[in-house]
Structure formats: structure tokens, C-alpha cells
Motif scaffolding. Structure first.
Motif, mmCIF file in Angstrom:
data_model
loop_
_atom_site.group_PDB
_atom_site.id
_atom_site.type_symbol
_atom_site.label_atom_id
_atom_site.label_comp_id
_atom_site.label_asym_id
_atom_site.label_seq_id
_atom_site.Cartn_x
_atom_site.Cartn_y
_atom_site.Cartn_z
ATOM 1 N N HIS A 58 1.135 -1.051 0.182
ATOM 2 C CA HIS A 58 0.015 0.260 -0.165
ATOM 3 C C HIS A 58 0.797 0.554 -0.494
ATOM 4 O O HIS A 58 1.529 1.247 0.888
ATOM 5 C CB HIS A 58 -0.904 0.426 1.094
ATOM 6 C CG HIS A 58 -1.217 1.649 1.650
ATOM 7 N ND1 HIS A 58 -2.140 1.483 1.004
ATOM 8 C CD2 HIS A 58 -1.501 2.163 2.441
ATOM 9 C CE1 HIS A 58 -3.071 3.458 1.305
ATOM 10 N NE2 HIS A 58 -2.068 3.379 2.230
ATOM 11 N N ARG A 59 0.406 2.152 -0.754
ATOM 12 C CA ARG A 59 1.753 3.467 -1.206
ATOM 13 C C ARG A 59 0.205 4.022 -1.461
ATOM 14 O O ARG A 59 -0.208 4.296 -2.155
ATOM 15 C CB ARG A 59 2.050 3.605 -1.966
ATOM 16 C CG ARG A 59 3.125 2.547 -2.115
ATOM 17 C CD ARG A 59 4.536 2.444 -1.244
ATOM 18 N NE ARG A 59 5.550 1.662 -1.515
ATOM 19 C CZ ARG A 59 5.254 0.220 -0.655
ATOM 20 N NH1 ARG A 59 3.710 0.327 0.124
ATOM 21 N NH2 ARG A 59 6.304 -0.197 -0.654
ATOM 22 N N TYR A 60 0.288 5.346 -0.553
ATOM 23 C CA TYR A 60 -1.066 6.203 -0.396
ATOM 24 C C TYR A 60 -0.140 7.008 -2.847
ATOM 25 O O TYR A 60 -1.692 6.865 -3.135
ATOM 26 C CB TYR A 60 -1.063 7.629 0.003
ATOM 27 C CG TYR A 60 -1.265 6.932 1.133
ATOM 28 C CD1 TYR A 60 -2.394 7.877 1.430
ATOM 29 C CD2 TYR A 60 -0.206 6.995 2.295
ATOM 30 C CE1 TYR A 60 -3.010 6.931 2.353
ATOM 31 C CE2 TYR A 60 -0.596 7.103 3.235
ATOM 32 C CZ TYR A 60 -2.435 6.848 3.024
ATOM 33 O OH TYR A 60 -3.215 6.174 5.079
ATOM 34 N N LEU A 64 -7.638 10.495 0.395
ATOM 35 C CA LEU A 64 -6.801 9.417 0.158
ATOM 36 C C LEU A 64 -5.592 10.458 0.597
ATOM 37 O O LEU A 64 -4.585 10.036 1.387
ATOM 38 C CB LEU A 64 -6.171 8.264 -0.836
ATOM 39 C CG LEU A 64 -7.071 7.047 -0.274
ATOM 40 C CD1 LEU A 64 -6.960 5.859 -1.994
ATOM 41 C CD2 LEU A 64 -6.144 6.157 0.760
ATOM 42 N N TRP A 86 -3.044 11.020 3.678
ATOM 43 C CA TRP A 86 -1.958 10.803 3.418
ATOM 44 C C TRP A 86 -1.649 12.252 3.845
ATOM 45 O O TRP A 86 -0.349 12.631 4.937
ATOM 46 C CB TRP A 86 -1.125 11.134 1.833
ATOM 47 C CG TRP A 86 -0.095 10.441 1.081
ATOM 48 C CD1 TRP A 86 1.038 10.537 2.350
ATOM 49 C CD2 TRP A 86 0.402 10.611 0.427
ATOM 50 N NE1 TRP A 86 2.188 11.099 1.400
ATOM 51 C CE2 TRP A 86 2.067 11.140 0.295
ATOM 52 C CE3 TRP A 86 0.238 11.123 -1.216
ATOM 53 C CZ2 TRP A 86 2.667 10.780 -0.909
ATOM 54 C CZ3 TRP A 86 1.051 11.063 -2.113
ATOM 55 C CH2 TRP A 86 1.831 10.657 -2.006
ATOM 56 N N ASP A 134 7.257 7.866 -5.440
ATOM 57 C CA ASP A 134 6.998 8.197 -4.297
ATOM 58 C C ASP A 134 7.230 6.972 -2.972
ATOM 59 O O ASP A 134 7.595 5.733 -4.090
ATOM 60 C CB ASP A 134 4.698 7.432 -4.230
ATOM 61 C CG ASP A 134 4.889 6.969 -3.269
ATOM 62 O OD1 ASP A 134 5.064 7.504 -1.627
ATOM 63 O OD2 ASP A 134 4.104 6.856 -2.770
ATOM 64 N N ALA A 158 2.803 4.993 4.299
ATOM 65 C CA ALA A 158 2.149 4.844 5.015
ATOM 66 C C ALA A 158 3.459 4.094 6.048
ATOM 67 O O ALA A 158 3.405 4.173 7.197
ATOM 68 C CB ALA A 158 1.594 3.604 4.232
#
Ligand code: HEC
Length: 401
Positions: free
Chosen positions: A191-193, A261, A265, A296, A300
Motif C-alpha cells: 500500500h502506497r498513497y 486518500l 496522506w 513515491d 504509510a
């Protein structure tokens, strides 16, 4: 296909198909039981937050309404109603259900011995490795796009309308790919914003394109939707309406999710940002992120570390005093090749702690201080770690990725 539904019959067109109502009732019962057991063990609102439970309840309700209300019957007569039903499944119910963390609740609904076995099986071995390799936002995005476009091919769509099993398969594919898509974006191990926002945009773009094709087509594409006259629409108008529904409100759902999101973030990334600045700044960042998503870097996990606000260096130094390294191999802590507990390398980027609790800072501190409160069967002893020490240790563990 059944007879066309007439406006006068709409109010009575509720369905109680046990093949749908049964699994829905089971899911609700398991979720409720899991929440009760987990909260009795870990404390109310721990492990699953109140808003997780609310999200699941809302998602479940939308799902039940989409599948059992008169909308379901109407969707056999009007393409536009079918579109509303599909968008409720994929763009509303699925993300809400995923936000409710149903896997955590389902795990806790099992008897303790099953739960430990399931958690262990899910955390190790080949199936787990295969799942980790597969559960990427890119793969989930592709599956979601293929399901959306594939089932709108007129032949497949008509086949679904002509046969109940194929129709059920269509709905199952829509729901499964949507759950997978939202899960990979919102909770996945990778998971990465930035990536999540990018894939939401990409989804908004391709569903807009499909919506536009349907709305602008000069002829009806799905011959099964021929008896729309009773609803005051020609088949072509019905199709235009369906295209517009996919084009505008559904697309909006992806953009709202992307915006939410972005806000999350920013809030995690910089806790000192005043609210008044956050909203306009997030709009600007929305544009920026599209450009920057490529570079990125795991916000998180970085923010988990910031959230515990512990002194990581001190945490590393005090762990031997508690004997953590007598049971765990811990990168950066000397003299450890212990195998009683799992190696702690990579703990900062794992989704679950000990396979059962979402890897969030408050849960990590709880686990370090009092593992039996979380899971009475665990072999991990209570070591009497002080609150400050636990925070510093968690601070260090979150540097291990
Ligand atoms: C007596 C051995 C022992 C000691 C001492 C010990 N642990 Fe553990 N630890 C375990 C075992 C066994 C597990 C696996 C528990 C389970 O799955 O229920 C575990 C699990 C964990 C996990 C979750 C790992 C994962 O992969 O999810 C963390 C984090 C952890 N321990 C941190 C610590 C810290 C920090 C200390 C020192 C304060 C410590 N442990 C001391 C035995 C120990």
C-alpha cells in the motif's frame, strides 16, 4: 430472461433469494461475532475501530439493497438500472466493506485454535508468498479493468442476461475484483498513497471512456434491453442514461476516494498542518501527485514510525535488556539468531502483527506490552515493558522494512 417489469410492480419486487441472502446473513453473523470476541479480548474499539465496524455495516447494507431490493428486478428490464446496481457493488459497497477490515473480524470469529492455524497459514508458505506476489495495486487494477470492460462486451453481457448462472458469475466477478482492487489500494502490503491515488485516477479515466462509448453510441448495443417503453425510455435512451451513470457519478466515487486518500496522506505525513491549510493544499497536491507518483516512497510505513513518536535508537539499545533477542532475530541487535519467535526483519511493512492484529502503532505498543491481552494463546510472554520503552521499541521496529 424474465418478463419485463412494469412500473406498478416495482414496489413488490423485493427478492429473498437464499443463494444471496444466505451468504449475506453469514457474513454479517461472522463479522458481528468476530468483533464481539476481539473487543472482549483487546478492549472495545481496539483491533477494529468503531469506524471500521460502521464502514462494514454501511457496505453490507448497500450490498444487500443492490442485490435484494426491487433494483435487482428492474435491472433485468433497464440497462440503466443494471448500471446503478453494478456501480453500487463495485464503487460503493466494495470499498466500504474493505474499510471494515472483514478479514480481521472473520479471523476472530473462529475458535482460537483455528484462528492461530489460519493466521499462520496466511503468513507463511507458498500460498502466502504467491498471494503477496499477486496482491499488487497494478495487478488488482488490471483485474478490475478487465472485469469492467470484458463483461460489457455485448456478447458476454447478453449471455449474462440470458442465463441465471452466468449472471451470478458476472456479479461474483464484479464483486470479487472490486474487493481485490480496493483491498490492494487501501490495505495491501504494498500500500502506497501515491500509487493508490494514481490507480484510482486511471480507473476514473477508463470507466469514463467506457461510459462515454455507451452514452454516445448511435445504436443500442444490448438487444436484450428491448422492452423499456413502459418506463418512458427508448432502448437507446436507456443506454445513454446507463453510460452517463458510469461516466459521471461512478467516476466521482473514484475521485472522492482519491481525494480522501490524499487528505489521509497529508494528515499522516504532517500532523502539524492546520486544517484550514489542509483542504486547498490537498487539491494542489492532488495535481502534484499525478506527476510524482513514480517516485513515491512508502509514506504509510514512514508515518507509522512518526505516529509512535518513539526514540528508535533508544529502542534498539534497550531490547536486549528485555530479552527480545533471546527469542527473535532482530536486524541491528547483536548476537541474535534465535528462532523461538518469528524474525522481526520487515515487521515495519507487514500488514498484521502476529497474524491477527492490524499493524497499527497502538496495536504494536499493546502487543509489546501485553501480548496475552491480545491473544491468550500466544507463546509470547508478558515482559513488563514500560509504556515509554514500548514506544521506543515500536519506533525502532518500524524502521525495519
Ligand atoms: C520467550 C520468547 C519471546 C520473547 C522474550 C519475546 N518474544 Fe516476541 N514473539 C514470540 C513469539 C513466540 C511470537 C509469535 C507469537 C504468535 O504468533 O502468537 C512473537 C511475536 C512477536 C511479534 C510479532 C511478529 C510478527 O511477525 O507479527 C513482535 C513484534 C514481537 N514478538 C516483539 C517482541 C519484542 C519487542 C520483544 C521484547 C520486548 C519480544 N517480542 C520478546 C516470542 C518472544
Amino acid at each position: 430472461m424474465s418478463e419485463a417489469l412494469l412500473p406498478g410492480q416495482l414496489a413488490r419486487a423485493w427478492s429473498a433469494d437464499p443463494a444471496i441472502a444466505g451468504p449475506l446473513a453469514l457474513a454479517a453473523a461472522l463479522y458481528a461475532r468476530g468483533t464481539v470476541v476481539l473487543w472482549a479480548r483487546a478492549g472495545t474499539a481496539h483491533g477494529l475501530r468503531r469506524r471500521d465496524v460502521l464502514a462494514f455495516a454501511a457496505g453490507w447494507t448497500v450490498l444487500a439493497l443492490a442485490l435484494l431490493s426491487p433494483l435487482h428486478e428492474l435491472s433485468e428490464t433497464l440497462f440503466s438500472a443494471h448500471m446503478v446496481q453494478h456501480e453500487l457493488l463495485m464503487a460503493v459497497a466494495a470499498p466500504l466493506i474493505v474499510l471494515g477490515r472483514p478479514l480481521v473480524a472473520f479471523l476472530w470469529s473462529m475458535p482460537a485454535s483455528w484462528r492461530r492455524r489460519a493466521a499462520r497459514a496466511a503468513g507463511s508458505g507458498r500460498p502466502a508468498a504467491a498471494w503477496r506476489a499477486l496482491a499488487r495495486p497494478s495487478v488488482a487494477w488490471l483485474a478490475y479493468a478487465l472485469a469492467t470492460w470484458g463483461w460489457h462486451a455485448p456478447r458476454l453481457y447478453d449471455a449474462a442476461l440470458a442465463s441465471a448462472p452466468i449472471h451470478a458469475l458476472q456479479h461474483a466477478t464484479f464483486l470479487a475484483t472490486a474487493l481485490f482492487f480496493w483491498w490492494a489500494l487501501l490495505h495491501g502490503a504494498r500500500h502506497r498513497y501515491g500509487a493508490a491515488v494514481l490507480y484510482l485516477f486511471a480507473t476514473a479515466v477508463h470507466t469514463t471512456a467506457l461510459g462515454a462509448i455507451l452514452a454516445l453510441s448511435a445504436r443500442p448495443l444490448y438487444p436484450a434491453y428491448a422492452s423499456t417503453a413502459a418506463w418512458g425510455l427508448s432502448p437507446l435512451e436507456d443506454q445513454q442514461l446507463a453510460g452517463l451513470i458510469m461516466w459521471v457519478p461512478a467516476c466521482l466515487a473514484y475521485l472522492v476516494a482519491a481525494l480522501a486518500l490524499m487528505l489521509a496522506w497529508m494528515r499522516e505525513g504532517d500532523r502539524r498542518l492546520p486544517r484550514a491549510v489542509a483542504a486547498p493544499a490537498s487539491l494542489a497536491a492532488l495535481l502534484l501527485v499525478v506527476l510524482l507518483a513514480g517516485c513515491d516512497r512508502e509514506p504509510a510505513e514512514r508515518s507509522r514510525r512518526e505516529l509512535v513518536d518513539g526514540n528508535a535508537e533508544r529502542g534498539r539499545e534497550i531490547m536486549p535488556a528485555y530479552g527480545c533477542n533471546a527469542c527473535h532475530s532482530i536486524p541491528g541487535v547483536r548476537g541474535t539468531d534465535a528462532r523461538v519467535g518469528p524474525p522481526l526483519a520487515g515487521i515495519g511493512s507487514r500488514s498484521f502483527i502476529a497474524g491477527v492484529l492490524p499493524n497499527q502503532p497502538d496495536n504494536m505498543i499493546r502487543w509489546i506490552r501485553d501480548p496475552q491481552a491480545v491473544d491468550s494463546l500466544t507463546a509470547r510472554p508478558n515482559l513488563g515493558v514500560s509504556a515509554r520503552d514500548a514506544r521506543d521499541i515500536a519506533g525502532y521496529l518500524y524502521t525495519l522494512r
